[in-house]
Motif scaffolding. Sequence first.
Motif, PDB file in Angstrom:
ATOM      1  N   ILE A   1       0.869  -1.183   0.000  1.00  0.00           N
ATOM      2  CA  ILE A   1       0.000   0.000   0.000  1.00  0.00           C
ATOM      3  C   ILE A   1       0.901   1.227   0.000  1.00  0.00           C
ATOM      4  N   GLN A   2       0.693   2.105  -0.982  1.00  0.00           N
ATOM      5  CA  GLN A   2       1.528   3.294  -1.111  1.00  0.00           C
ATOM      6  C   GLN A   2       0.812   4.577  -0.700  1.00  0.00           C
ATOM      7  N   LYS A   3      -0.507   4.605  -0.843  1.00  0.00           N
ATOM      8  CA  LYS A   3      -1.317   5.755  -0.449  1.00  0.00           C
ATOM      9  C   LYS A   3      -2.632   5.235   0.098  1.00  0.00           C
ATOM     10  N   PRO A   4      -3.251   5.845   1.042  1.00  0.00           N
ATOM     11  CA  PRO A   4      -2.988   7.116   1.703  1.00  0.00           C
ATOM     12  C   PRO A   4      -1.917   7.021   2.793  1.00  0.00           C
ATOM     13  N   PHE A   5      -1.432   5.823   3.053  1.00  0.00           N
ATOM     14  CA  PHE A   5      -0.358   5.580   4.014  1.00  0.00           C
ATOM     15  C   PHE A   5       0.458   4.442   3.425  1.00  0.00           C
ATOM     16  N   THR A   6       1.583   4.136   4.014  1.00  0.00           N
ATOM     17  CA  THR A   6       2.364   3.003   3.524  1.00  0.00           C
ATOM     18  C   THR A   6       2.228   1.845   4.500  1.00  0.00           C
ATOM     19  N   ALA A   7       2.048   0.663   3.943  1.00  0.00           N
ATOM     20  CA  ALA A   7       1.942  -0.556   4.742  1.00  0.00           C
ATOM     21  C   ALA A   7       2.200  -1.746   3.838  1.00  0.00           C
ATOM     22  N   LYS A   8       2.584  -2.839   4.439  1.00  0.00           N
ATOM     23  CA  LYS A   8       2.863  -4.069   3.700  1.00  0.00           C
ATOM     24  C   LYS A   8       2.179  -5.259   4.380  1.00  0.00           C
ATOM     25  N   PRO A   9       0.845  -5.272   4.367  1.00  0.00           N
ATOM     26  CA  PRO A   9       0.132  -6.385   4.987  1.00  0.00           C
ATOM     27  C   PRO A   9       0.193  -7.648   4.132  1.00  0.00           C
ATOM     28  N   THR A  10      -0.180  -8.757   4.742  1.00  0.00           N
ATOM     29  CA  THR A  10      -0.317 -10.018   4.016  1.00  0.00           C
ATOM     30  C   THR A  10      -1.741 -10.543   4.221  1.00  0.00           C
ATOM     31  N   PHE A  11      -2.183 -11.314   3.248  1.00  0.00           N
ATOM     32  CA  PHE A  11      -3.472 -11.990   3.304  1.00  0.00           C
ATOM     33  C   PHE A  11      -3.223 -13.455   2.991  1.00  0.00           C
ATOM     34  N   ASP A  12      -3.659 -14.339   3.862  1.00  0.00           N
ATOM     35  CA  ASP A  12      -3.614 -15.770   3.611  1.00  0.00           C
ATOM     36  C   ASP A  12      -5.041 -16.279   3.570  1.00  0.00           C
ATOM     37  N   TYR A  13      -5.363 -17.054   2.533  1.00  0.00           N
ATOM     38  CA  TYR A  13      -6.702 -17.608   2.365  1.00  0.00           C
ATOM     39  C   TYR A  13      -6.621 -19.131   2.424  1.00  0.00           C
ATOM     40  N   TYR A  14      -7.436 -19.717   3.283  1.00  0.00           N
ATOM     41  CA  TYR A  14      -7.512 -21.165   3.448  1.00  0.00           C
ATOM     42  C   TYR A  14      -8.907 -21.623   3.025  1.00  0.00           C
ATOM     43  N   PHE A  15      -8.977 -22.756   2.316  1.00  0.00           N
ATOM     44  CA  PHE A  15     -10.234 -23.272   1.782  1.00  0.00           C
ATOM     45  C   PHE A  15     -10.459 -24.681   2.317  1.00  0.00           C
ATOM     46  N   THR A  16     -11.595 -24.878   2.994  1.00  0.00           N
ATOM     47  CA  THR A  16     -11.903 -26.169   3.614  1.00  0.00           C
ATOM     48  C   THR A  16     -13.348 -26.541   3.306  1.00  0.00           C
ATOM     49  N   GLU A  17     -13.560 -27.798   2.914  1.00  0.00           N
ATOM     50  CA  GLU A  17     -14.924 -28.285   2.700  1.00  0.00           C
ATOM     51  C   GLU A  17     -15.555 -28.593   4.047  1.00  0.00           C
ATOM     52  N   THR A  18     -16.766 -28.100   4.261  1.00  0.00           N
ATOM     53  CA  THR A  18     -17.513 -28.366   5.491  1.00  0.00           C
ATOM     54  C   THR A  18     -18.940 -28.757   5.115  1.00  0.00           C
ATOM     55  N   SER A  19     -19.719 -29.132   6.096  1.00  0.00           N
ATOM     56  CA  SER A  19     -21.125 -29.479   5.832  1.00  0.00           C
ATOM     57  C   SER A  19     -21.943 -28.248   5.424  1.00  0.00           C
ATOM     58  N   ASN A  20     -21.436 -27.045   5.711  1.00  0.00           N
ATOM     59  CA  ASN A  20     -22.127 -25.803   5.348  1.00  0.00           C
ATOM     60  C   ASN A  20     -21.658 -25.221   4.025  1.00  0.00           C
ATOM     61  N   GLY A  21     -20.725 -25.901   3.354  1.00  0.00           N
ATOM     62  CA  GLY A  21     -20.188 -25.387   2.104  1.00  0.00           C
ATOM     63  C   GLY A  21     -18.671 -25.284   2.193  1.00  0.00           C
ATOM     64  N   ILE A  22     -18.115 -24.396   1.410  1.00  0.00           N
ATOM     65  CA  ILE A  22     -16.675 -24.183   1.416  1.00  0.00           C
ATOM     66  C   ILE A  22     -16.370 -23.051   2.395  1.00  0.00           C
ATOM     67  N   GLU A  23     -15.596 -23.367   3.428  1.00  0.00           N
ATOM     68  CA  GLU A  23     -15.193 -22.318   4.367  1.00  0.00           C
ATOM     69  C   GLU A  23     -13.958 -21.633   3.807  1.00  0.00           C
ATOM     70  N   VAL A  24     -14.052 -20.322   3.695  1.00  0.00           N
ATOM     71  CA  VAL A  24     -12.907 -19.500   3.303  1.00  0.00           C
ATOM     72  C   VAL A  24     -12.479 -18.749   4.555  1.00  0.00           C
ATOM     73  N   LYS A  25     -11.262 -19.033   4.990  1.00  0.00           N
ATOM     74  CA  LYS A  25     -10.712 -18.323   6.155  1.00  0.00           C
ATOM     75  C   LYS A  25      -9.632 -17.377   5.647  1.00  0.00           C
ATOM     76  N   GLN A  26      -9.781 -16.122   6.007  1.00  0.00           N
ATOM     77  CA  GLN A  26      -8.826 -15.088   5.619  1.00  0.00           C
ATOM     78  C   GLN A  26      -8.046 -14.663   6.865  1.00  0.00           C
ATOM     79  N   VAL A  27      -6.729 -14.712   6.773  1.00  0.00           N
ATOM     80  CA  VAL A  27      -5.865 -14.252   7.858  1.00  0.00           C
ATOM     81  C   VAL A  27      -5.085 -13.050   7.334  1.00  0.00           C
TER      82      VAL A  27
END
Length: 173
Positions: free
Chosen positions: A106-132
């Motif tokens: 991220i360069q504007k409006p501030f600078t930051a370097k975050p990360t996003f990790d996405y995990y995909f798991t089959e469950t009885s309710n559908g596909i769980e997407v977990k974002q960290v």
Amino acid sequence: MVRNTLVAYIGFGFYKASDLTTIEIVKSVSIKGPKEEVFNNVRYLKNFPKWSPFLAADPAQKYEVKGTDGTVGAQYHWDGNGGKDMGFQEITKIDELKFVGMKCDIQKPFTAKPTFDYYFTETSNGIEVKQVFRVKSDLVSAFFMWIFGVKSDMEKMNQKGLDLMKKSVEIKN
């Protein structure tokens, strides 16, 4: 008296901000749809506009995918709010139908370097997407994040993105 109160407030603020120098936000959603389709919503950056909470907030945002979409090294560049928001996210790791890792610059409006990790798991309710989501910042930046309640805003924005992904997939199925 006012000076002492101000010093105490600033001291308390830096104390609270020390908890914000490293932020980790974990959000998840269950999506009823084919696992491959759910996974490809994250893997292929061309799909991000379907569920981007930032594009939903700024429909005039300009964006472009660079590199070979769906592979490590592909980047999603954005320029929004009349040039006030700018940066890119890049795919750093893919584990087919299980995981997608990304880093942001991220360069504007501030600078930051975050990360996003996405995990995909089959469950009885559908596909769980977990974002960290993870981001580190210095104490001064963390102080301003504390003052403006940025962590709460990030939590809401991250959940909104997952909810938009759910809607985009389930509307078809």
